[in-house]
Design a protein around this motif. Structure first.
Motif, PDB file in Angstrom:
ATOM      1  N   PRO A 184      -5.464  84.820  67.852  1.00 33.85           N
ATOM      2  CA  PRO A 184      -5.999  85.032  66.503  1.00 33.85           C
ATOM      3  C   PRO A 184      -4.935  85.568  65.544  1.00 33.85           C
ATOM      4  N   GLY A 185      -4.864  84.959  64.377  1.00 33.82           N
ATOM      5  CA  GLY A 185      -3.901  85.382  63.370  1.00 33.82           C
ATOM      6  C   GLY A 185      -2.524  84.779  63.509  1.00 33.82           C
ATOM      7  N   SER A 186      -2.324  83.899  64.512  1.00 34.35           N
ATOM      8  CA  SER A 186      -0.980  83.357  64.747  1.00 34.35           C
ATOM      9  C   SER A 186      -0.733  82.027  64.047  1.00 34.35           C
ATOM     10  N   VAL A 187      -1.757  81.421  63.462  1.00 33.46           N
ATOM     11  CA  VAL A 187      -1.576  80.135  62.791  1.00 33.46           C
ATOM     12  C   VAL A 187      -0.819  80.353  61.484  1.00 33.46           C
ATOM     13  N   ARG A 188       0.219  79.576  61.274  1.00 33.56           N
ATOM     14  CA  ARG A 188       1.025  79.751  60.072  1.00 33.56           C
ATOM     15  C   ARG A 188       1.885  78.524  59.835  1.00 33.56           C
ATOM     16  N   THR A 189       2.446  78.460  58.642  1.00 32.56           N
ATOM     17  CA  THR A 189       3.433  77.429  58.337  1.00 32.56           C
ATOM     18  C   THR A 189       4.678  78.130  57.824  1.00 32.56           C
ATOM     19  N   VAL A 190       5.842  77.635  58.241  1.00 29.78           N
ATOM     20  CA  VAL A 190       7.110  78.256  57.848  1.00 29.78           C
ATOM     21  C   VAL A 190       8.034  77.186  57.299  1.00 29.78           C
ATOM     22  N   GLY A 191       8.999  77.619  56.498  1.00 28.31           N
ATOM     23  CA  GLY A 191      10.040  76.730  56.029  1.00 28.31           C
ATOM     24  C   GLY A 191       9.584  75.745  54.981  1.00 28.31           C
ATOM     25  N   GLY A 192      10.426  74.757  54.744  1.00 26.92           N
ATOM     26  CA  GLY A 192      10.177  73.756  53.720  1.00 26.92           C
ATOM     27  C   GLY A 192      11.485  73.140  53.289  1.00 26.92           C
ATOM     28  N   ALA A 193      11.494  72.539  52.093  1.00 32.81           N
ATOM     29  CA  ALA A 193      12.695  71.888  51.598  1.00 32.81           C
ATOM     30  C   ALA A 193      13.748  72.916  51.205  1.00 32.81           C
ATOM     31  N   GLY A 194      15.005  72.489  51.200  1.00 32.80           N
ATOM     32  CA  GLY A 194      16.107  73.380  50.845  1.00 32.80           C
ATOM     33  C   GLY A 194      16.746  73.988  52.076  1.00 32.80           C
TER      34      GLY A 194
ATOM     35  N   ASN B 114      17.452  77.087  52.996  1.00 34.39           N
ATOM     36  CA  ASN B 114      16.774  78.219  53.622  1.00 34.39           C
ATOM     37  C   ASN B 114      15.520  77.760  54.348  1.00 34.39           C
ATOM     38  N   GLY B 115      14.766  76.837  53.741  1.00 33.98           N
ATOM     39  CA  GLY B 115      13.555  76.329  54.376  1.00 33.98           C
ATOM     40  C   GLY B 115      13.850  75.613  55.680  1.00 33.98           C
ATOM     41  N   VAL B 116      14.937  74.818  55.705  1.00 37.92           N
ATOM     42  CA  VAL B 116      15.336  74.121  56.932  1.00 37.92           C
ATOM     43  C   VAL B 116      15.728  75.122  58.007  1.00 37.92           C
ATOM     44  N   LEU B 117      16.458  76.171  57.631  1.00 35.88           N
ATOM     45  CA  LEU B 117      16.833  77.207  58.593  1.00 35.88           C
ATOM     46  C   LEU B 117      15.602  77.874  59.197  1.00 35.88           C
ATOM     47  N   GLN B 118      14.599  78.128  58.383  1.00 35.49           N
ATOM     48  CA  GLN B 118      13.382  78.745  58.895  1.00 35.49           C
ATOM     49  C   GLN B 118      12.691  77.826  59.908  1.00 35.49           C
TER      50      GLN B 118
END
Length: 759
Positions: free
Chosen positions: A182-192, A194-198
């Motif tokens: 519970p509480g572990s669902v998430r989305t990380v990163g994105g374009a750019g 820094n986002g790719v590194l994440q």
């Protein structure tokens, strides 16, 4: 996709040829199983989240000290280790269920990553996911993950895929239930960058996740290489896949993704796509969606063979295939027939040319395998099918071809498998198949050389009404044949017969496969060895900590009412949930705190993982002075870590604005405490694209750099003109920037919406 696009032909030989002429870093091809398929026959189904939905799931990772390796592949294993079932290529068919398949593959991989036992090395059911979601009408993997937090899933053997939505709530009497923390669902990163590194950090630290992208209509023809859209490609719809790794080839960085279009598509069901440039929105559409799996607590000491079985909730073992038997599925039950050879792991039989089936129980035998020009010999083909193998379809024929030939109708000689029994295909007669046994003959070529003998199966009408004979496939080669010159010596014929012997060919093929496997394992070992120090660092039990991004170590000043980023870490072994942040007065020793002074960060639990980042906004209603933020166990109030700072205040606002024919005149004001003020303080007007369109120093309401003798102005007003020509639509934000830097000390409580400007 809309109905018009869905009816378009997905792959064609002409289209593939046109793509390959563009010199792209990938190759297109038309495979037999894709002949006649339309776009709608390749299931898509990703429904993008709104900006608000994505924000609710988004967690920022701290990548300050993270340097990713050049290559990483979650599928890599050392010699002797068991591969995770998660990387089996699955097929969603034409159902819009990619959101479920990608979620299942990512969940399976993350579960197996940290628990490769028979409890963790399993496959959860995509069918159960679509049953409890939006069926074949598309959805989002984050909501599938969220459902798993409260409603566990079952294994795929318990609720197999049907391609249509059924009743939610798969019941599996003997199987275990699989859920998410519970509480572990998430989305990380994105374009750019820094986002790719994440995304890379999350993938290498926690395992594969789900990415989505906008499919364009050339990807259906993808065969191998690094995908980028071709020149004339058109968008079709959203698609979700599992992200399993990255690398670089010929200077081109790429992601490695696991698709759900079967093993016959792409690189054995996987594909590579350009990395770092948001190819087809692969980075910006969703970032990386993840969940933390929970291993079932039943039977922790079960001894079922990992990778070959499943542990049931009564602690007995369920063997994955008939190849394994026994209480722990450790007994090999393979009985390879017709010269088949079982592999060292006892998972399959490798069959000689002409034979197929789990035990090589059905197939063709040829005699002779060589002749001299002028011999009166004919090639006799005898076939027998039984067990799980089926006879070929009616009108199937066998031909002898030059080794390089791919055209089915360019045979030098042929023989009809059914003979005169079934001269044409009739689906209602014997199920459209030849008899289970039979014999036929044809003559060898009259030109010396080496030849291949190939079964050319008739493909009955598929769902698109397409039928016929397709290009020759290596998998359908049933033998080799040598034609020697006239009057050849007996020793030459004996050597040719030995060279064409099916058993000898199988032995050579297995030796080549073993060499290739050894090479692949060596490459995996090289990548794993390079990654191991980083993995050790990422999983090390570092002390708990809190850091505020961009905090000046000298002033340690945080501005009230402005957004800040707080990154946290807890030793994985000590991580408990829920945990939260609280703002304490002074150094925290008094125990006096403001329960809601940090905005959403203080009202909601921190992300469930042992490390991450969150936004916090100190309330403008809190007095200035020294404070300490403490991260603590929400249940026991035990402290994990703390960070101290000084809270400062400033204010900036619009007072009036006047609309003219060419420009808008805005009156601005500011206030700052005397002990925080500087002549370098600025007020900035920022448009909706984040561009500063006007600014001024508060000491002079001008843009002249202050001298050492200039003094700060604590409060005042100034007028700004916004010119209508080439102005950006969207609105304007006013900020106060202390010391002239990029730190935001205050933001106007309202913004000027474009609609109110009368433009």
């Amino acid at each position: 996709c809309d109905s018009a696009i869905g009816e378009q032909l997905a792959v064609s030989a002409e289209g593939s040829e046109a793509i390959n002429k563009q010199n792209l870093p990938w190759t297109a091809s038309l495979r037999a199983e894709h002949e006649g398929k339309k776009v709608k026959d390749f299931g898509l189904g990703d429904v993008a989240l709104s900006a608000e939905e994505r924000k609710a799931f988004y967690v920022q990772l701290d990548v300050t000290d993270f340097t990713p390796p050049v290559a990483y592949d979650a599928r890599d294993i050392y010699a002797g280790q068991v591969q995770c079932k998660a990387y089996q290529a699955l097929n969603q068919g034409s159902c819009g269920s990619c959101y479920a398949f990608s979620a299942a593959s990512a969940y399976n991989a993350r579960l197996c990553r940290f628990n490769p036992s028979s409890l963790g090395n399993t496959l959860v059911s995509p069918q159960e996911m679509i049953d409890c979601s939006n069926g074949c009408d598309g959805g989002n993997s984050l909501y599938v993950f969220q459902t798993m937090e409260t409603k566990p899933n079952v294994e795929m053997w318990c609720d197999p895929y049907s391609g249509t939505k059924q009743t939610c709530g798969g019941v599996c009497g003997g199987g275990n239930a699989y859920s998410g923390l519970p509480g572990s669902v998430r989305t990380v990163g994105g374009a750019g960058a820094n986002g790719v590194l994440q995304m890379q950090l999350e993938l290498i630290r926690g395992g594969p996740g789900v990415v989505s992208f906008m499919v364009v209509n050339d990807i259906f023809a993808y065969s191998k290489g690094i995908y980028v859209p071709s020149a004339t490609a058109a968008q079709v719809g959203g698609h979700a896949v599992a992200l399993v790794g990255w690398g670089v080839e010929n200077g081109v960085p790429y992601w490695i993704c696991q698709n759900s279009w079967g093993a016959g598509w792409g690189e054995n069901g996987f594909f590579r796509i350009g990395r770092g440039s948001d190819v087809a929105t692969i980075e910006s559409r969703s970032g990386l969606a993840v969940i933390k799996p929970v291993t079932p607590s039943a039977c922790p000491n079960a001894n079922c063979a990992p990778g070959l079985s499943t542990t049931l909730k009564d602690c007995t073992c369920r063997c994955d295939t008939v190849a394994r038997t026994g209480p722990q599925c450790t007994t090999c039950a393979l009985n390879c027939q017709n010269g088949g050879v079982k592999d060292a792991e006892c998972t399959k039989c490798s069959c000689p040319l002409g034979f197929s089936g789990p035990m090589c129980e059905g197939g063709y035998t040829l005699a002779p395998l060589a002749s001299c020009v002028g011999d009166a010999s004919t090639i006799t083909v005898t076939y027998s099918f039984g067990g799980s193998t089926l006879p070929p379809t009616q009108t199937t024929f066998v031909g002898i071809y030059p080794l390089a030939e791919t055209g089915p109708f360019k045979a030098l000689a042929t023989g009809a498998v059914c003979g005169a029994t079934y001269p044409k295909y009739v689906a209602t007669v014997n199920g459209g198949r030849c008899p289970s046994t039979g014999t036929f003959k044809f003559s060898p070529p009259s030109t010396p050389g080496q030849y291949k003998i190939v079964v050319v199966p008739f493909s009955p009408p598929n769902a698109q009404g397409v039928s016929g004979f397709y290009a020759l496939q290596d998998s359908n080669i049933i033998g080799q044949f040598t034609v020697l010159p006239s009057g050849c010596a007996a020793t030459d014929k004996t050597a040719a017969l030995a060279n064409n012997n099916a058993g000898a060919i199988l032995s050579s093929r297995l030796a080549a496969a073993a060499t290739a496997q050894a090479s692949a394992l060596a490459a995996m070992k090289s990548r794993l060895d390079a990654v191991q120090p980083l993995l050790t660092t990422l999983t090390a039990e570092l002390p708990a900590s809190l850091t505020i991004t961009g905090l000046d170590p000298t002033t340690r000043r945080v501005w009230a009412g402005t957004a800040n980023q707080m990154c946290f870490r807890v030793p994985p072994s000590a991580n408990v949930n829920p945990k939260n942040l609280l703002l304490y007065i002074g150094d925290g020793s008094s125990g006096t705190y403001y329960p809601t002074a940090l905005g959403a960060a203080g009202n909601a639990p921190l992300p469930a993982d042992y490390q991450g980042c969150t936004k916090f906004v100190p309330s403008a209603g809190v007095p200035m002075g020294p404070y300490t933020i403490i991260m603590q166990d929400s249940t026991t109030s035990a402290a994990f870590a703390s960070i101290s700072f000084t809270l400062a205040k400033a204010a900036v606002s619009y007072t009036t604005y006047t609309v003219g024919s060419l420009a808008v005149t805005v009156t601005t004001s500011w206030t700052i405490a005397a002990d925080r003020a500087s002549p370098l303080d600025t007020v900035r007007l920022v448009n909706s694209q984040g561009t500063v369109i006007y600014w001024y120093y508060t000491f002079c309401k001008c843009q002249t750099t202050p001298l050492a003798t200039d003094v700060p102005v604590l409060t005042g007003t100034a007028t700004i003109r916004i010119v209508k020509l080439n102005a950006v639509i969207g609105g304007y934000t006013l900020t106060f920037n202390p010391g002239g830097g990029n730190t935001i000390g205050a933001v106007a409580p309202n913004w000027i919406p474009w609609a109110n400007l009368g433009l």
